[in-house]
Design a protein around this motif. Structure first.
Motif, PDB file in Angstrom:
ATOM      1  N   ILE A   1       0.847  -1.184   0.000  1.00 27.46           N
ATOM      2  CA  ILE A   1       0.000   0.000   0.000  1.00 27.46           C
ATOM      3  C   ILE A   1       0.888   1.240   0.000  1.00 27.46           C
ATOM      4  O   ILE A   1       2.050   1.185   0.411  1.00 27.46           O
ATOM      5  CB  ILE A   1      -0.980  -0.020   1.194  1.00 27.46           C
ATOM      6  N   PHE A   2       0.348   2.327  -0.458  1.00 26.11           N
ATOM      7  CA  PHE A   2       1.058   3.600  -0.516  1.00 26.11           C
ATOM      8  C   PHE A   2       1.514   4.022   0.884  1.00 26.11           C
ATOM      9  O   PHE A   2       0.973   3.577   1.882  1.00 26.11           O
ATOM     10  CB  PHE A   2       0.151   4.671  -1.130  1.00 26.11           C
ATOM     11  N   SER A   3       2.473   4.924   0.931  1.00 25.70           N
ATOM     12  CA  SER A   3       2.961   5.448   2.208  1.00 25.70           C
ATOM     13  C   SER A   3       1.968   6.450   2.787  1.00 25.70           C
ATOM     14  O   SER A   3       1.067   6.924   2.092  1.00 25.70           O
ATOM     15  CB  SER A   3       4.324   6.118   2.012  1.00 25.70           C
ATOM     16  N   THR A   4       2.127   6.780   4.052  1.00 24.39           N
ATOM     17  CA  THR A   4       1.285   7.774   4.721  1.00 24.39           C
ATOM     18  C   THR A   4       1.249   9.054   3.897  1.00 24.39           C
ATOM     19  O   THR A   4       2.285   9.530   3.449  1.00 24.39           O
ATOM     20  CB  THR A   4       1.841   8.065   6.127  1.00 24.39           C
ATOM     21  N   ARG A   5       0.033   9.617   3.715  1.00 23.81           N
ATOM     22  CA  ARG A   5      -0.077  10.862   2.937  1.00 23.81           C
ATOM     23  C   ARG A   5      -1.369  11.608   3.237  1.00 23.81           C
ATOM     24  O   ARG A   5      -2.335  11.038   3.718  1.00 23.81           O
ATOM     25  CB  ARG A   5       0.042  10.602   1.448  1.00 23.81           C
ATOM     26  N   SER A   6      -1.322  12.904   2.939  1.00 24.56           N
ATOM     27  CA  SER A   6      -2.472  13.806   3.057  1.00 24.56           C
ATOM     28  C   SER A   6      -2.466  14.761   1.873  1.00 24.56           C
ATOM     29  O   SER A   6      -1.424  14.980   1.255  1.00 24.56           O
ATOM     30  CB  SER A   6      -2.392  14.639   4.341  1.00 24.56           C
ATOM     31  N   PHE A   7      -3.624  15.345   1.586  1.00 23.36           N
ATOM     32  CA  PHE A   7      -3.768  16.374   0.549  1.00 23.36           C
ATOM     33  C   PHE A   7      -3.207  15.902  -0.793  1.00 23.36           C
ATOM     34  O   PHE A   7      -2.363  16.534  -1.388  1.00 23.36           O
ATOM     35  CB  PHE A   7      -3.117  17.690   1.002  1.00 23.36           C
ATOM     36  N   PHE A   8      -3.711  14.773  -1.254  1.00 24.03           N
ATOM     37  CA  PHE A   8      -3.257  14.159  -2.495  1.00 24.03           C
ATOM     38  C   PHE A   8      -4.419  14.108  -3.477  1.00 24.03           C
ATOM     39  O   PHE A   8      -5.579  14.270  -3.095  1.00 24.03           O
ATOM     40  CB  PHE A   8      -2.727  12.738  -2.227  1.00 24.03           C
ATOM     41  N   GLY A   9      -4.120  13.888  -4.723  1.00 20.94           N
ATOM     42  CA  GLY A   9      -5.171  13.706  -5.714  1.00 20.94           C
ATOM     43  C   GLY A   9      -5.839  12.362  -5.505  1.00 20.94           C
ATOM     44  O   GLY A   9      -5.179  11.362  -5.238  1.00 20.94           O
ATOM     45  N   PHE A  10      -7.152  12.320  -5.621  1.00 20.86           N
ATOM     46  CA  PHE A  10      -7.903  11.087  -5.436  1.00 20.86           C
ATOM     47  C   PHE A  10      -9.080  11.110  -6.395  1.00 20.86           C
ATOM     48  O   PHE A  10      -9.764  12.123  -6.513  1.00 20.86           O
ATOM     49  CB  PHE A  10      -8.398  10.969  -3.988  1.00 20.86           C
ATOM     50  N   ALA A  11      -9.311  10.022  -7.094  1.00 18.09           N
ATOM     51  CA  ALA A  11     -10.411   9.973  -8.065  1.00 18.09           C
ATOM     52  C   ALA A  11     -10.996   8.581  -8.124  1.00 18.09           C
ATOM     53  O   ALA A  11     -10.305   7.589  -7.853  1.00 18.09           O
ATOM     54  CB  ALA A  11      -9.910  10.390  -9.447  1.00 18.09           C
ATOM     55  N   ILE A  12     -12.255   8.506  -8.475  1.00 20.77           N
ATOM     56  CA  ILE A  12     -12.911   7.241  -8.798  1.00 20.77           C
ATOM     57  C   ILE A  12     -12.979   7.197 -10.320  1.00 20.77           C
ATOM     58  O   ILE A  12     -13.559   8.082 -10.945  1.00 20.77           O
ATOM     59  CB  ILE A  12     -14.347   7.188  -8.197  1.00 20.77           C
ATOM     60  N   MET A  13     -12.358   6.174 -10.915  1.00 20.33           N
ATOM     61  CA  MET A  13     -12.287   6.084 -12.369  1.00 20.33           C
ATOM     62  C   MET A  13     -13.339   5.091 -12.870  1.00 20.33           C
ATOM     63  O   MET A  13     -13.430   3.971 -12.381  1.00 20.33           O
ATOM     64  CB  MET A  13     -10.888   5.643 -12.799  1.00 20.33           C
ATOM     65  N   ASN A  14     -14.116   5.523 -13.841  1.00 21.85           N
ATOM     66  CA  ASN A  14     -15.106   4.649 -14.469  1.00 21.85           C
ATOM     67  C   ASN A  14     -14.390   3.852 -15.555  1.00 21.85           C
ATOM     68  O   ASN A  14     -13.940   4.414 -16.543  1.00 21.85           O
ATOM     69  CB  ASN A  14     -16.235   5.482 -15.068  1.00 21.85           C
ATOM     70  N   THR A  15     -14.287   2.558 -15.372  1.00 24.94           N
ATOM     71  CA  THR A  15     -13.555   1.728 -16.328  1.00 24.94           C
ATOM     72  C   THR A  15     -14.469   0.985 -17.285  1.00 24.94           C
ATOM     73  O   THR A  15     -14.030   0.107 -18.001  1.00 24.94           O
ATOM     74  CB  THR A  15     -12.677   0.704 -15.568  1.00 24.94           C
ATOM     75  N   LYS A  16     -15.742   1.312 -17.306  1.00 27.39           N
ATOM     76  CA  LYS A  16     -16.681   0.623 -18.202  1.00 27.39           C
ATOM     77  C   LYS A  16     -16.592   1.157 -19.602  1.00 27.39           C
ATOM     78  O   LYS A  16     -16.324   2.256 -19.882  1.00 27.39           O
ATOM     79  CB  LYS A  16     -18.110   0.785 -17.681  1.00 27.39           C
TER      80      LYS A  16
END
Length: 144
Positions: free
Chosen positions: A129-144
């Motif tokens: 898993i990624f390292s500890t982080r805050s204030f990062f880009g985050f998105a839900i990607m539609n792969t359909k």
């Protein structure tokens, strides 16, 4: 409802004074204050996601949850007593009928099907898993 909302936040870049007011617009030109006090603690670094017919507000150095369908009246659905840890600058989104809280000063992952107190589960990844982080880009990607 076709309304852009600005919900709480901090004055200035480093949060010189936190806010819990809510502003709305339908065109980006004409703004109106929907409430000067949303009822939730003033905060910054929080997330808001579409939820049901309204919005769910999470985090911002708190581990509670609030909902609204109007922007002016807010209801607490999570008192923080049995949910994700206090987070700020977390990623938050809705995927497969669940709300997800990721990171926010940790590398933890939490999900809930209701957002309410007692409904949160910490996910145990089976891969790196990624390292500890805050204030990062985050998105839900539609792969359909």
């Amino acid at each position: 409802n076709g309304v852009l909302l600005v919900i709480g936040g901090g004055r200035g870049f480093y949060g010189d004074g936190l806010l819990n007011d809510v502003w709305g617009t339908t065109d980006g030109i004409q703004w109106s204050q929907l409430t000067s006090n949303g009822g939730f603690a003033a905060r910054q670094g929080h997330s808001c996601v579409p939820w049901g017919t309204g919005i769910l507000l999470l985090g911002g150095a708190h581990n509670d949850g609030w909902t609204t369908t109007t922007g002016s009246s807010w209801t607490q659905i999570n008192d923080g007593s049995s949910s994700y840890t206090e987070v700020s600058g977390q990623g938050c989104g809705v995927l497969n009928g669940k709300v997800w809280v990721v990171g926010g000063g940790s590398s933890s992952v939490w999900s809930s099907s209701t957002g309410a107190t007692g409904s949160w589960s910490q996910i145990s990844p089976t891969t790196s898993i990624f390292s500890t982080r805050s204030f990062f880009g985050f998105a839900i990607m539609n792969t359909k």
